[in-house]
Design a protein around this motif. Structure first.
Motif, PDB file in Angstrom:
ATOM      1  N   PHE A 275     -24.440 -29.687  -7.597  1.00 19.98           N
ATOM      2  CA  PHE A 275     -24.550 -30.888  -6.753  1.00 19.98           C
ATOM      3  C   PHE A 275     -23.539 -31.942  -7.199  1.00 19.98           C
ATOM      4  O   PHE A 275     -22.849 -32.553  -6.375  1.00 19.98           O
ATOM      5  CB  PHE A 275     -25.972 -31.443  -6.820  1.00 19.98           C
ATOM      6  CG  PHE A 275     -26.157 -32.720  -6.045  1.00 19.98           C
ATOM      7  CD1 PHE A 275     -26.347 -32.695  -4.672  1.00 19.98           C
ATOM      8  CD2 PHE A 275     -26.129 -33.955  -6.680  1.00 19.98           C
ATOM      9  CE1 PHE A 275     -26.507 -33.867  -3.947  1.00 19.98           C
ATOM     10  CE2 PHE A 275     -26.286 -35.130  -5.969  1.00 19.98           C
ATOM     11  CZ  PHE A 275     -26.472 -35.087  -4.597  1.00 19.98           C
ATOM     12  N   LYS A 276     -23.438 -32.144  -8.502  1.00 22.55           N
ATOM     13  CA  LYS A 276     -22.485 -33.129  -9.027  1.00 22.55           C
ATOM     14  C   LYS A 276     -21.047 -32.692  -8.742  1.00 22.55           C
ATOM     15  O   LYS A 276     -20.189 -33.522  -8.422  1.00 22.55           O
ATOM     16  CB  LYS A 276     -22.697 -33.304 -10.530  1.00 22.55           C
ATOM     17  CG  LYS A 276     -21.848 -34.396 -11.178  1.00 22.55           C
ATOM     18  CD  LYS A 276     -22.278 -35.780 -10.728  1.00 22.55           C
ATOM     19  CE  LYS A 276     -21.462 -36.880 -11.416  1.00 22.55           C
ATOM     20  NZ  LYS A 276     -21.736 -36.948 -12.872  1.00 22.55           N
ATOM     21  N   LEU A 277     -20.776 -31.399  -8.842  1.00 26.02           N
ATOM     22  CA  LEU A 277     -19.443 -30.872  -8.562  1.00 26.02           C
ATOM     23  C   LEU A 277     -19.045 -31.138  -7.115  1.00 26.02           C
ATOM     24  O   LEU A 277     -17.929 -31.597  -6.840  1.00 26.02           O
ATOM     25  CB  LEU A 277     -19.420 -29.367  -8.849  1.00 26.02           C
ATOM     26  CG  LEU A 277     -18.121 -28.618  -8.537  1.00 26.02           C
ATOM     27  CD1 LEU A 277     -16.986 -29.115  -9.418  1.00 26.02           C
ATOM     28  CD2 LEU A 277     -18.307 -27.116  -8.715  1.00 26.02           C
ATOM     29  N   VAL A 278     -19.941 -30.853  -6.187  1.00 30.53           N
ATOM     30  CA  VAL A 278     -19.661 -31.090  -4.768  1.00 30.53           C
ATOM     31  C   VAL A 278     -19.429 -32.575  -4.517  1.00 30.53           C
ATOM     32  O   VAL A 278     -18.546 -32.974  -3.748  1.00 30.53           O
ATOM     33  CB  VAL A 278     -20.814 -30.559  -3.888  1.00 30.53           C
ATOM     34  CG1 VAL A 278     -20.634 -30.974  -2.438  1.00 30.53           C
ATOM     35  CG2 VAL A 278     -20.911 -29.048  -4.000  1.00 30.53           C
ATOM     36  N   THR A 279     -20.214 -33.425  -5.190  1.00 25.50           N
ATOM     37  CA  THR A 279     -20.044 -34.875  -5.053  1.00 25.50           C
ATOM     38  C   THR A 279     -18.656 -35.315  -5.532  1.00 25.50           C
ATOM     39  O   THR A 279     -17.992 -36.139  -4.892  1.00 25.50           O
ATOM     40  CB  THR A 279     -21.126 -35.623  -5.856  1.00 25.50           C
ATOM     41  OG1 THR A 279     -22.414 -35.209  -5.401  1.00 25.50           O
ATOM     42  CG2 THR A 279     -20.995 -37.127  -5.670  1.00 25.50           C
ATOM     43  N   GLU A 280     -18.222 -34.752  -6.661  1.00 25.85           N
ATOM     44  CA  GLU A 280     -16.897 -35.085  -7.204  1.00 25.85           C
ATOM     45  C   GLU A 280     -15.789 -34.641  -6.252  1.00 25.85           C
ATOM     46  O   GLU A 280     -14.790 -35.338  -6.072  1.00 25.85           O
ATOM     47  CB  GLU A 280     -16.713 -34.415  -8.563  1.00 25.85           C
ATOM     48  CG  GLU A 280     -17.583 -34.976  -9.674  1.00 25.85           C
ATOM     49  CD  GLU A 280     -17.019 -36.257 -10.262  1.00 25.85           C
ATOM     50  OE1 GLU A 280     -15.822 -36.523 -10.049  1.00 25.85           O
ATOM     51  OE2 GLU A 280     -17.778 -36.984 -10.924  1.00 25.85           O
ATOM     52  N   LEU A 281     -15.952 -33.468  -5.656  1.00 30.68           N
ATOM     53  CA  LEU A 281     -14.936 -32.959  -4.737  1.00 30.68           C
ATOM     54  C   LEU A 281     -14.864 -33.808  -3.479  1.00 30.68           C
ATOM     55  O   LEU A 281     -13.794 -33.971  -2.885  1.00 30.68           O
ATOM     56  CB  LEU A 281     -15.242 -31.502  -4.362  1.00 30.68           C
ATOM     57  CG  LEU A 281     -15.080 -30.476  -5.494  1.00 30.68           C
ATOM     58  CD1 LEU A 281     -15.602 -29.115  -5.055  1.00 30.68           C
ATOM     59  CD2 LEU A 281     -13.628 -30.363  -5.923  1.00 30.68           C
TER      60      LEU A 281
END
Length: 281
Positions: A275-281
């Motif tokens: 979830f955090k990765l998708v947010t960063e992207l």
């Protein structure tokens, strides 16, 4: 009180998740598939036959490729090629423009020197050339959509239903287009009209890949920089180099003790990280 503290601790842990630049690069990195050139007669000598054919191929297509890709300044070449056991040529390219060009069978010469070639094309184009038609009624078949859209967009490569998107009433449809001009035309219009109906379109976003360490099974780093003192079995959490058969051990996550392997995306830590990765992207 206890539940409130647990919830606060969980949120704090999520907020402290660090996404490295390596993990971000890995998430969006796209490896293009190979394509095969069947040769008749078959190639025999790896270097001599293959080199002659590859050089001549690029010599024959260069003018047309440059004409269709005026902003492309790199030399034309394969990043890697080899002759397989059947005597055919297997080719790899990293440049999307060159890959898409080779996905058009009309761009190939029928014969190079005395060798007839037959290209076996990839099934799909890269995400940069894909759009999603949203919520298409189930009573419209993919073939019906293709027949109508092809009259306006001749560069359509494939049209297919998007896996997992179908409901009782509608589904999403993926369209790959060889022409960036056609792609931009559809995206700028934001809609597609087919069979008297108007459907919204979006760019196709590939699911980001999760970087997992092969030593500790944790997210966001690789084995080379892992701080774990041992290689951990993802099935049970024991030392993978202890001499036991770890294909038969009990499945038990070494993080949460649940009945799943530690790299299962249902594990809360991996779910939070993703979830955090998708947010960063």
């Amino acid at each position: 009180m206890s539940q409130s503290m647990n919830h606060t601790n969980e949120r704090t842990t999520n907020d402290q998740i660090h996404i490295s630049s390596h993990a971000l690069s890995y998430a969006v990195e796209s490896h293009l598939p190979s394509f095969k050139l069947e040769c008749d007669p078959k190639l025999q000598q790896q270097q001599q036959d293959g080199t002659v054919l590859v050089k001549e191929l690029f010599k024959l297509i260069e003018n047309d490729f440059r004409k269709n890709n005026k902003d492309y300044k790199k030399p034309l070449r394969f990043d890697y090629w080899y002759i397989d056991q059947q005597g055919d040529l297997i080719c790899f390219v990293k440049q999307v423009e060159l890959f898409v060009y080779f996905c058009d069978i009309s761009h190939y010469p029928g014969k190079i020197n005395d060798c007839e070639i037959k290209p076996l094309l990839p099934k799909k184009l890269p995400p940069q050339y894909s759009i999603i038609i949203k919520f298409v009624n189930n009573n419209l078949s993919v073939q019906d959509i293709k027949e109508e859209l092809t009259t306006s967009y001749s560069s359509i490569y494939i049209i297919e239903e998007l896996n997992g998107s179908k409901s009782n009433k509608n589904r999403h449809v993926r369209v790959d287009m060889k022409s960036k001009e056609d792609y931009n035309k559809i995206m700028n219009g934001s809609v597609v009209i087919t069979h008297g109906q108007c459907f919204n379109v979006n760019e196709f976003l590939q699911v980001p890949k999760l970087l997992l360490c092969s030593r500790c099974n944790g997210p966001g780093h690789i084995k080379k920089i892992c701080k774990s003192p041992m290689e951990i079995c993802r099935r049970y959490g024991k030392n993978r180099r202890d001499g036991e058969d770890h294909t038969e051990c009990v499945v038990k996550c070494h993080y949460c003790q649940g009945e799943r392997i530690s790299t299962n995306y249902q594990y809360p830590v991996l779910a939070d990280y993703r979830f955090k990765l998708v947010t960063e992207l």
